[in-house]
Enzyme design. Sequence first.
Site, PDB file in Angstrom:
ATOM      1  N   LYS A  53       0.840  -1.200   0.000  1.00 35.45           N
ATOM      2  CA  LYS A  53       0.000   0.000   0.000  1.00 35.45           C
ATOM      3  C   LYS A  53       0.880   1.258   0.000  1.00 35.45           C
ATOM      4  CE  LYS A  53      -3.702  -2.558   2.184  1.00 35.45           C
ATOM      5  NZ  LYS A  53      -4.385  -2.987   3.406  1.00 35.45           N
ATOM      6  N   GLN A  97      -4.660  -1.545   9.531  1.00 31.48           N
ATOM      7  CA  GLN A  97      -4.430  -2.875   8.958  1.00 31.48           C
ATOM      8  C   GLN A  97      -4.985  -3.943   9.892  1.00 31.48           C
ATOM      9  OE1 GLN A  97      -3.076  -3.526   5.841  1.00 31.48           O
ATOM     10  NE2 GLN A  97      -3.758  -5.611   6.297  1.00 31.48           N
ATOM     11  N   ASP A 120     -11.122   2.756   3.769  1.00 35.49           N
ATOM     12  CA  ASP A 120     -11.325   1.311   3.624  1.00 35.49           C
ATOM     13  C   ASP A 120     -12.814   0.973   3.525  1.00 35.49           C
ATOM     14  OD1 ASP A 120      -9.258  -0.450   3.267  1.00 35.49           O
ATOM     15  OD2 ASP A 120      -8.712  -0.565   5.388  1.00 35.49           O
TER      16      ASP A 120
END
Length: 299
Positions: A53, A97, A120
């Site tokens: 990422k 994460q 997200d």
Amino acid sequence: MTAQLIDGRHLARRLRARFRERVAALSARGVVPGLAVVLVGDNPASELYVANKVKACADCGVRSFMHRFHMDCRETELLDRIAALNVERGTHGILVQLPLPPQINARRVLESIVVDKDVDGFHLYNVGALVVGNSIFPPCTPYGVQLLLETTGIDVAGKNVVVVGASNIVGKPMALMLLQREATVTVCHVKTRDLAQHTIHADILVVAAGKPGLIKAEMVKEGAIVIDVGINRMADGRIVGDVDFEPVRERASWITPVPGGVGPMTVTMLIENTLRSAERFADGEAFHPPQPFWQVPAG
Ligand code: NAD
């Protein structure tokens, strides 16, 4: 019939070239898009995902900021950091994460991210918005699958779609997005009896179970579009999906490879959401008071 490949790497490259133009346009308006990445512990898989990422951000001109926490950290430490990031002007997206260690309530942490920076798409507001069809930030993996499907030129409206896997991050949002596009959607999961009885009717089959070799050729309708979301590392180090690729390729009309299909698109859609957030910021649409929306006083 041998299926045509749906090339996720190629599409990701094309999208990222456009992202660089959007970054330049934002920069001309004095905004440099920024993504905060929160990583707890040193899980090798998480480290790898985060490194991908961060690399994708650099590739597109998006700034990324790593926020590392020890495996034993307390939930309040994370919540305090997210509260600070929620109001930081140079941060347009906040990514935590997953998975988080057991002492931390992942749901509480995800809910603490202000909706405007939830790139997200895991906050309950964005999940609910997906149900009614107007989410600000669609979750990255199903969002990427949707774009991959568009490259086939086939309209999903009225098609029989079977989604194998019902997780909150892939299967369920995928089903909602395709339902929004007027597909007839069936969702299968580990308790589904006779999986093949469902998959064989699929014009479009999306598989996200995390089980190598789950989908055999005889379970696939001739001419179906097959999207393999699965990522499985085999004992010999190979990365494979959930679909028995070669035999299924002989029945399908289109198929995604693993690797090189859905994976590159997931990271790319994270950048898309971060850019969208920065553009909303530049347009003055975002950055409401940083409290979660249910705590904003009435009136
Ligand atoms: P998960 O473990 O949270 O969910 C798996 C789902 O599959 C569950 O709903 C379960 O009921 C269902 N399932 C499991 N075995 C099944 C079976 N035998 N028959 C039918 N359904 C079954 O997993 P997830 O996070 O949704 O991820 C699924 C897979 O997708 C994993 O391989 C993961 O690594 C991969 N993944 C890939 C990307 C990407 O970018 N390509 C992104 C996220 C996840």
